[in-house]
Design a protein around this motif. Structure first.
Motif, PDB file in Angstrom:
ATOM      1  N   LYS A 127       0.830  -1.209   0.000  1.00  0.00           N
ATOM      2  CA  LYS A 127       0.000   0.000   0.000  1.00  0.00           C
ATOM      3  C   LYS A 127       0.863   1.257   0.000  1.00  0.00           C
ATOM      4  O   LYS A 127       0.534   2.244  -0.681  1.00  0.00           O
ATOM      5  CB  LYS A 127      -0.925  -0.002   1.211  1.00  0.00           C
TER       6      LYS A 127
ATOM      7  N   ASP B 215       2.081   1.769  -3.472  1.00  0.00           N
ATOM      8  CA  ASP B 215       0.970   2.222  -4.324  1.00  0.00           C
ATOM      9  C   ASP B 215       0.693   3.703  -4.097  1.00  0.00           C
ATOM     10  O   ASP B 215       0.486   4.461  -5.058  1.00  0.00           O
ATOM     11  CB  ASP B 215      -0.295   1.407  -4.021  1.00  0.00           C
ATOM     12  N   ASP B 216       0.677   4.114  -2.839  1.00  0.00           N
ATOM     13  CA  ASP B 216       0.434   5.522  -2.515  1.00  0.00           C
ATOM     14  C   ASP B 216       1.542   6.410  -3.081  1.00  0.00           C
ATOM     15  O   ASP B 216       1.277   7.498  -3.607  1.00  0.00           O
ATOM     16  CB  ASP B 216       0.338   5.713  -0.995  1.00  0.00           C
ATOM     17  N   TYR B 217       2.778   5.929  -2.976  1.00  0.00           N
ATOM     18  CA  TYR B 217       3.931   6.687  -3.493  1.00  0.00           C
ATOM     19  C   TYR B 217       3.824   6.857  -5.007  1.00  0.00           C
ATOM     20  O   TYR B 217       4.009   7.957  -5.547  1.00  0.00           O
ATOM     21  CB  TYR B 217       5.228   5.963  -3.114  1.00  0.00           C
TER      22      TYR B 217
ATOM     23  N   HIS C   7       1.140   6.709  -6.780  1.00  0.00           N
ATOM     24  CA  HIS C   7      -0.010   7.565  -7.064  1.00  0.00           C
ATOM     25  C   HIS C   7       0.362   9.035  -6.913  1.00  0.00           C
ATOM     26  O   HIS C   7      -0.010   9.872  -7.754  1.00  0.00           O
ATOM     27  CB  HIS C   7      -1.162   7.204  -6.121  1.00  0.00           C
ATOM     28  N   ARG C   8       1.125   9.358  -5.862  1.00  0.00           N
ATOM     29  CA  ARG C   8       1.553  10.749  -5.658  1.00  0.00           C
ATOM     30  C   ARG C   8       2.470  11.206  -6.782  1.00  0.00           C
ATOM     31  O   ARG C   8       2.362  12.336  -7.270  1.00  0.00           O
ATOM     32  CB  ARG C   8       2.266  10.882  -4.292  1.00  0.00           C
TER      33      ARG C   8
END
Length: 325
Positions: A311, A314-316, A318-319
């Motif tokens: 996660k 994934d967040d990285y 996405h940013r």
């Protein structure tokens, strides 16, 4: 302030399973739903100031007790996923998932999907000729595919199993490894061997391999062949080129089933090289008898830390993607 409560009865063994070592599982449920859970002579009471939260916690506990009654040893993954489902009011899905037993390992342990994503993946394999299982590490893509292949082989639905991977280095070079060609490619195929040993047993695997009924080989060995009445699994498909993917998919013969697994975020291809998996997703969507299953971080069934790592990445990503836009 009003207080709401619900009760459920269970056996001592199931309650021990539910509460976990040092009550770690029940404390997690209490923290996530802001309730208090107590046990009095086999009766579990859930109390809280919010009725919806009490009802959700009750659904989670009821689902976990049912899993325990069905002979499952509850683990942190079960509890975390039950809580996730509880927040969406779909805890009844736990029993549905647990009812789907694919096969048993040599130790007698049942192999089952553990999440809704995995259940959808297994169902897609049953109902389609070609299935792409795409998702991060730890989502059971390869293991469940292997279990389905071995189950079909044992039931005489196919006459052989063929497992293949592209021999792509993840930062190291193939040439530095000692031994002949087979010795050099074996490390790349090791995850496939491990799953075969666990589900089928080493002796049975070796006997069937000697007879040519089970074949584990690098992707390059597939060129020029037509594979009839076989269960064919391509693992680490994100490391194929578009030409290799086309070559592989055109090997399919009559009576065969193909499963392609890969993680689009872990490519080891040279820079500026397109992934055959990415291209196949764009080209083949909408074709009858080809299914695409996208597994996510919530389908990770390894150590809970793996789920958090996936996660975080994934967040990285996405940013970074939003930053570029």
């Amino acid at each position: 302030m009003a207080e709401y409560s619900r009760e459920i009865n269970a056996s001592v063994d199931d309650l021990k399973n539910l509460f976990g070592e040092h009550d770690q599982y029940i404390r997690k449920i209490e923290d996530d739903f802001r309730v208090t859970v107590s046990d009095r002579n086999g009766t579990v009471r859930i109390k809280g100031s919010s009725e919806p939260q009490v009802v959700r916690a009750m659904g989670v506990i009821k689902g976990l007790i049912t899993l325990s009654e069905r002979g499952n040893d509850l683990e942190e993954q079960n509890v975390n996923y039950a809580i996730e489902l509880g927040k969406e009011n779909v805890t009844d899905a736990l029993v549905k998932i647990d009812s789907d037993c694919i096969c048993h390992t040599v130790q007698g342990k049942p192999v089952k999907p553990k999440t809704l994503g995995q259940k959808a993946y297994v169902d897609a394999i049953r109902n389609n000729m070609v299935v792409f299982g795409i998702g991060p590490a730890g989502t059971g893509k390869t293991y469940l595919a292997m279990a389905m292949a071995i189950s079909a082989f044992k039931n005489n639905e196919v006459s052989r199993i063929i497992l293949t991977r592209p021999a792509i280095e993840a930062g190291e070079k193939l040439g530095f490894l000692p031994g002949d060609l087979q010795s050099k490619v074996d490390p790349y195929l090791r995850p496939l061997y491990d799953a075969l040993y666990q589900i089928m047993g080493a002796d049975s695997f070796l006997k069937n391999m000697e007879k040519g009924l089970i074949e584990v080989a690098p992707l390059a060995y597939m060129r020029g062949r037509t594979l009839d009445n076989a269960y064919i699994i391509l693992d680490e498909a994100q490391n194929t080129t578009p030409a290799q993917m086309k070559m592989f998919l055109t090997r399919i013969g009559f009576g065969s089933k193909v499963i392609v697994t890969g993680d689009a975020t872990q490519k080891d291809l040279p820079p500026d090289t397109k992934s055959g998996l990415d291209v196949a997703v764009k080209i083949l969507k909408g074709i009858e008898d080809i299914a695409f299953c996208n597994l996510t971080a919530s389908d990770v069934v390894r150590h809970p830390l793996v789920q958090r790592i996936v996660k975080a990445y994934d967040d990285y990503d996405h940013r970074r993607s939003n930053g570029r836009k």
